[in-house]
Design an enzyme around this catalytic site. Structure first.
Site, PDB file in Angstrom:
ATOM      1  CB  CYS B 408      -5.938  -1.875   4.140  1.00  0.00           C
ATOM      2  SG  CYS B 408      -6.778  -1.214   5.563  1.00  0.00           S
ATOM      3  CG  HIS B 452      -2.486  -0.243   6.698  1.00  0.00           C
ATOM      4  ND1 HIS B 452      -3.270  -0.180   5.580  1.00  0.00           N
ATOM      5  CD2 HIS B 452      -1.320  -0.828   6.303  1.00  0.00           C
ATOM      6  CE1 HIS B 452      -2.627  -0.713   4.554  1.00  0.00           C
ATOM      7  NE2 HIS B 452      -1.425  -1.121   4.974  1.00  0.00           N
ATOM      8  CG  ASP B 468       0.871  -2.964   3.173  1.00  0.00           C
ATOM      9  OD1 ASP B 468      -0.249  -3.400   2.825  1.00  0.00           O
ATOM     10  OD2 ASP B 468       1.019  -1.881   3.785  1.00  0.00           O
TER      11      ASP B 468
END
Lengths: 310, 653
Positions: B408, B452, B468
């Site tokens: 991520c 994250h 995202d």
């Protein structure tokens, strides 16, 4: 551990034989035998004529012991009991002539008629089991057992035994009147004395010694010791009692209970054994605070009732 | 009495084994916290003691023991750099406990070992206060108390353990009174300054490739949240941590932000209220669910919309907050914030830069540029993986166009870089996403593995909007959590892997229990105490009153226990129980034992009153008399059983 000889049958026979002479007094006879087995001495306190002397005779005969009777009177001297040294002309020296105390079973009849001096001379012998005169010690025979009788102290011309002397007797018993059946058998039956003379000894001195040793070995558990101590403590803590049981009395109580257990054919002491002998061990030793209101036996009975077995 | 008789009796080999077992149970939960060599030494010392006892060989002498003590002290000093403080102190205590055990010869020594064990068990709470520690300590305490009982003459194992458990149970009411009423101080009861809060993992204020994927390998719990109503769906569960706006080509760092006691936004829309139990992380961020209101007393709001605590969180805290996922933030962002969100380093990642410029030329509306960028991400078929290849000097370019494999942080970093190149203000937000709902107590558990990084872009009229980019390539990461998204990868922490259903079920239960422990035992703080005391009608601020109540209650408890103990004869055993039972049975039948009645007299009297039972009664009486007053014999046990059986049979009649 070697197997102990079983004494119970022999002792049972002894008791039965004694019962044939002294009718209906099994409990008293058993207590007297307890005193013998516990190597203690017996004090019989009763009115004249209920068989005190006969009881002593019976035991001497059945146990096969050398018997001596000493009639205590107010003019009896210590030397009359213990013996004395007399100058022997032939050897040119003093020689000890043993007194009547040098026997295996002594009947000290009417001990409270003698002067305190003579009484204490005898009672010291009970404790020491030896006589010392002019630097020489003479040992008493073994077994050695004294039965003293005493008339109730209300009678005239007596010297009551002081407490310290009473403590030397393991048990105090009284015989009491016979019941109706026993009385009739006594009246109509054969003369007790001649019956006794025909009766052979039931056990010998060696067996008696063995039984005494066996009595000493009867097991005492912690729980029983607890109970015994509770009883002793109760006599000391009771507000009505001026003087409780001494350590010597405690030892006496234990050995009497052991002897009783042996007579019951057991290898350990139960509370029941302690209870059986307690009144006779304690009554003559306990002194009430106010002197007259409670007799020793009543006090002992009360302690027995109050102390719990846990 | 001779002089020798005053000396303490020697320990038997069996006593020695009990001591070894006690020390072992005391140290077992502790070994993990020790330096590995010291754990080895402690184990060896225990084994040596066992060896000495089993083979009846002489124990090492004073000189050897002293040498070992000195050596261990020196090594500990070297290892920790000091001898004072929590960790070196406990390490030394462990070593000396082992040495004392090896040295113990007399009962007196044995007692010293046991007391040291008690001390050590207390020391454990300096390291950890979890439920496991409490359970282990409980076992250790019972073990040590049994050994204590044994050293004081309780010969059989069962008896001494029973006694220890009984003693522990008797201590429970007293413990509760002290726990509930003893004046509380703010902060953890066992907290120590200095090294007590060393090295906790978690988010840091900066990010570079690899920093989050490393974090994800830990199954450690970060926080738990209990929602008062329905929990929001995983898609909405973005727990906001540090916001990273400055980029030097490789590392993202936090933006400059202001703090205030009131939020920099207004909230509206659906609200989710929840209670947060945050594990200590040594940082100030409170990881609130976006967009937050509430938090502990003295909480601060930052201008980049984090919820911050006044001081670094060094102990587990609990607070309630509300989240408004639909609320808008940053509608009136200041110029300097936007400028910071557009800044790029001068020259690197040329391909990404070019892509940004292309987007800017093709689409006028910033919103369209972002949509196109996300489209680009999707089309590039990027692979979401925990093990991306290493990147060189142009990490964004290499990730996006060459390796195409990333975690991520790569996605977020590349996205923000290109968005800035396209002239759209953007920044990275780090935090946690998702979390797992425990089906047992319905709380949401968030672990380090849920860490994250996502992006935020500023659009005129909308303010800051969350984007995202990871979701574009790996939607399951957001919807189902990391363990589904990375199912094939073995590097995930064992506790969160989905392979074993039973393991997962057990884990849920265990965590629910732990959560309850944290809430009710460790979380019993001054505030909760105040509530309880008010409930009881007491004024918690008055310590005199509290002391008096504690005193009174303790007295009451001790009195109750004493009454219980003294109401029964002291040495009550099985035999007594049988006898008492018989007495009770006969009393019901109308034959009451007099308190001074011996066993034979009683059973005979009972037999005359109940001739039908005469045989049994006399047998019971003589058995009891024999067992109670007779010599111990080999067949006692059998007689005891017979007696018990006879009494039981009698009871049935």
């Amino acid at each position: 551990m070697p197997q102990e000889p079983r004494f119970q049958p022999a002792l049972g026979t002894l008791l039965s034989a004694a019962e044939e002479i002294i009718l209906g007094k099994r409990h008293t006879l058993k207590l007297a035998l307890t005193a013998v087995l516990a190597r203690g001495h017996l004090l019989i306190e009763d009115i004249p004529g209920v068989g005190k002397t006969t009881l002593a005779h019976t035991f001497a005969r059945l146990l096969g012991l050398r018997f001596q009777r000493i009639q205590f009177t107010s003019d009896l001297l210590p030397a009359d009991v213990l013996g004395m040294s007399i100058f022997d002309r032939e050897s040119g020296s003093f020689r000890f002539h043993p007194g009547p105390v040098f026997a295996q079973l002594i009947l000290a009849d009417e001990i409270n008629r003698a002067t305190p001096k003579t009484q204490s001379a005898l009672l010291e012998v009970l404790e020491e089991e030896q006589v010392t005169t002019e630097g020489t010690t003479h040992y008493l025979p073994d077994p050695f057992f004294v039965i003293a009788t005493q008339n109730p102290i209300t009678q005239i011309g007596t010297f009551p035994l002081p407490e310290s002397q009473l403590d030397r007797f393991l048990l105090r018993v009284s015989i009491g009147y016979p019941d109706q059946i026993a009385e009739r058998a006594l009246l109509l039956g054969e003369d007790r004395r001649s019956m006794l003379e025909r009766h052979p000894p039931v056990i010998d001195a060696e067996t008696l010694k063995g039984a005494q040793i066996a009595a000493g070995r009867v097991h005492v558990s912690d729980r029983l010791a607890d109970y015994l101590q509770a009883l002793i403590r109760a006599t000391r803590d009771d507000p009505e009692i001026l003087i409780g049981l001494s350590p010597r009395a405690g030892l006496g109580l234990l050995s009497a209970a052991k002897a009783w257990a042996l007579l019951e054919g057991r290898e350990m002491v139960l509370p029941e054994d302690v209870q059986a002998v307690f009144p006779n061990v304690a009554a003559h030793r306990l002194i009430a605070r106010d002197g007259t209101r409670h007799s020793g036996s009543a006090l002992a009975q009360r302690v027995l009732t109050e102390v719990a077995i846990c | 009495m001779s002089k020798r008789a005053h000396r303490s009796p020697l320990l038997t080999a069996r006593d020695g084994m009990w001591l070894v077992l006690t020390v072992a149970t005391t140290l077992a939960p502790h070994l993990g916290n020790l330096p590995i060599w010291l754990a080895g030494v402690a184990t060896l010392l225990l084994a040596a003691r066992l060896f000495v006892d089993l083979h009846r060989i002489p124990a090492p002498g004073k000189i050897l023991l002293t040498t070992m003590a000195v050596a261990i002290t020196v090594l500990t000093g070297v290892h920790f750099g000091e001898l004072f403080g929590r960790a070196p102190g406990l390490a030394l205590l462990t070593a000396f406990l082992g040495l004392k055990l090896l040295e113990a010869r007399t009962r007196r020594d044995g007692l010293a070992v046991v007391l040291l064990c008690f001390f050590m068990q207390l020391g454990q709470f300096l390291q950890s206060q979890t439920m496991n520690t409490a359970v282990f300590t409980m076992i250790g305490v019972i073990m040590a108390t049994s050994t204590l009982a044994r050293l004081h003459g309780v010969a059989n194992a069962k008896g001494s353990i029973r006694l220890a458990i009984l003693l522990a149970l008797q201590g429970v009411p007293l413990m509760l009174v002290l726990f509930l009423l003893f004046p509380r101080i703010q902060g953890p009861l066992w907290g120590l300054p200095g090294d007590a809060f060393a090295a906790t993992t978690g988010l840091s204020g900066s990010m570079q490739p690899g920093s989050i994927s490393n974090l994800v390998r830990s199954g450690e719990i970060v926080f738990r949240a209990e929602f008062s109503g329905e929990a929001p769906s995983p898609r909405l569960r973005y727990w906001r941590g540090p916001v990273l706006s400055k980029f030097d080509g490789r590392t993202w760092t936090q933006s400059n932000h202001r703090e205030a006691k009131t939020p920099f936004y207004r909230v509206s829309g659906t609200a989710y209220s929840y209670t947060m139990t945050l594990e200590p992380n040594g940082q100030r961020w409170l990881l609130a669910l976006e967009v937050p209101i509430g938090g502990p007393d003295q909480a601060r709001y930052s201008s980049d919309y984090q919820l911050l605590s006044e001081r670094p969180v060094t102990s587990r805290i609990r607070y309630s907050a509300r989240a408004y996922p639909e609320a808008r933030t940053g509608a009136e962002a200041t110029e300097d914030i936007l400028q910071e969100a557009l800044a790029l380093p001068d020259s690197d990642n040329p391909r990404a830069r070019r892509l940004g410029q292309n987007l800017r030329q093709r689409h006028d509306a910033p919103r369209m540029r972002i949509t196109a960028l996300l489209e680009q991400f999707r089309e590039s078929a990027l692979i979401y993986t925990l093990n991306p290849p290493l990147l060189g000097n142009n990490p964004v370019d290499e990730f996006l166009f060459d390796t195409r494999r990333g975690f991520c942080e790569h996605f977020a970093s590349a996205f923000v870089f290109i968005a800035r190149a396209a002239g759209v203000p953007a920044r990275i937000v780090t935090g946690y996403q998702g979390g797992e709902q425990n089906p047992v107590d319905h709380s949401i558990v968030v672990r380090q593995s849920d860490a994250h990084a996502w992006a935020e872009v500023w659009l005129k009229g909308h303010g800051w909007v969350r984007v995202d980019p990871t979701a574009e390539s790996s939607p399951s990461r957001i919807d189902d959590g990391i363990r589904t998204a990375l199912a094939g990868e073995v590097d995930l922490p064992f506790v969160i892997r989905a392979d074993f259903d039973w393991l997962q079920a057990a884990r849920y239960r265990w965590e629910a229990a732990n959560n309850a422990w944290n809430q009710w035992v460790l979380g019993y703080d001054p505030r909760r105490q105040r509530l309880l005391l008010n409930l009881l009608g007491l004024d918690s601020t008055d310590w005199r009153q509290l002391t008096f109540v504690i005193f009174l209650l303790s007295l009451l408890i001790v009195a109750t226990l004493m009454r219980w103990v003294y109401a029964r004869p002291s040495d009550c055993d099985e035999l007594d129980r049988s006898w008492r039972k018989l007495c009770a049975i006969l009393a019901r039948a109308g034959v009451e034992r007099m308190h001074n009645e011996g066993p034979l007299d009683f059973s005979r009297r009972a037999a005359t009153l109940r001739p039908d039972l005469a045989n049994q009664l006399e047998q019971i009486g003589s058995l009891y008399a024999f067992l109670r007053y007779g010599l111990r014999g080999p067949d006692d046990l059998q007689k005891r059983t017979t007696l018990k059986k006879l009494v039981d049979e009698l009871g049935k009649q």
